[in-house]
Design an enzyme around this catalytic site. Sequence first.
Site, mmCIF file in Angstrom:
data_model
loop_
_atom_site.group_PDB
_atom_site.id
_atom_site.type_symbol
_atom_site.label_atom_id
_atom_site.label_comp_id
_atom_site.label_asym_id
_atom_site.label_seq_id
_atom_site.Cartn_x
_atom_site.Cartn_y
_atom_site.Cartn_z
ATOM 1 N N ASP A 12 0.818 -1.202 0.000
ATOM 2 C CA ASP A 12 0.000 0.000 0.000
ATOM 3 C C ASP A 12 0.860 1.264 0.000
ATOM 4 O O ASP A 12 1.903 1.322 0.662
ATOM 5 C CB ASP A 12 -0.893 -0.017 1.249
ATOM 6 C CG ASP A 12 -1.997 1.016 1.199
ATOM 7 O OD1 ASP A 12 -2.521 1.273 0.104
ATOM 8 O OD2 ASP A 12 -2.352 1.538 2.271
ATOM 9 N N GLU A 46 -3.808 6.388 -7.178
ATOM 10 C CA GLU A 46 -4.624 7.433 -6.577
ATOM 11 C C GLU A 46 -4.493 8.703 -7.401
ATOM 12 O O GLU A 46 -3.386 9.099 -7.775
ATOM 13 C CB GLU A 46 -4.159 7.690 -5.141
ATOM 14 C CG GLU A 46 -4.956 8.749 -4.400
ATOM 15 C CD GLU A 46 -4.453 8.923 -2.977
ATOM 16 O OE1 GLU A 46 -4.309 10.077 -2.543
ATOM 17 O OE2 GLU A 46 -4.194 7.896 -2.301
#
Length: 280
Positions: A84, A136
């Site tokens: 992540d 993102e």
Amino acid sequence: MTLVACAELLRDAGAAGRALAAFNVITLEHAQAVAAGADAAGAPAVLQVSQNAVAHHGGRLAPLAAALTALAREARAPLALHLDHVTSEALLRAAPAAGFGSVMFDASALPYAENVRATAAAVRFGHRHGLLVEAELGRIGGKPGDAHTPGVRTDPAEAAGFVGDTGVDALAVAVGSSHAMTERTAALDHGLIARLRTAVGVPLVLHGSSGVPDGELRRGVAAGLTKINVGTALNAALTRAVRAHLAADPDGVDPRRYLAAGRTAMTATVVRFLRALATG
């Protein structure tokens, strides 16, 4: 042996109209809590390791990955390994050999054009090595230096262009949550989630889910969210339990006792999230 790829779990979740919960892991107790909670709830989950967590363990990915892989293979519930908020190219390139099936590559701090270039390169590498790549667009909020104010949201047209230009497999979107929230007060923009789902054509990921109430999460999933990231809620449960144990036993020095209390508290938190997401 129930270690599976995140891509498989995401496909199953999307086909069933539900969400896949991904829990950030820092200590072995975190991972044990996720595995136990997933077993208790009878639901799949993701063991998610951030670049910051890898740094906490001396920057060495392989030993951490080996422990999580062994744990996942012994679990009854399907578990996946995911990296992540990766900004390091070296860590990205270490992921396949370490057994990770997916990576969230985070170039969101860069200007849009540079984010596209860096993310597209990460996707090309990832796809050559069998990795699902999440990215993102913009910033979710709640981290030092974050560009988003609470009112900023992901634009569907820009998101569609970003996905088309980069080839990402999943997209983390700004729809009302924020990283590191300790109170569950966030309100999601469900109409925007639905528009994003229509526009981008890949699974939508909610970061900062610890601050979102159960009902809001369920409505967000119904609107189109497919992956729900949880981190702070586990840390808060661990910390509260450790503090309570040490307060009750101020002379105790055996870490197994207070870490066991923390693990139990985190397991209950995992079960609560998984059961909340399983109900419509």
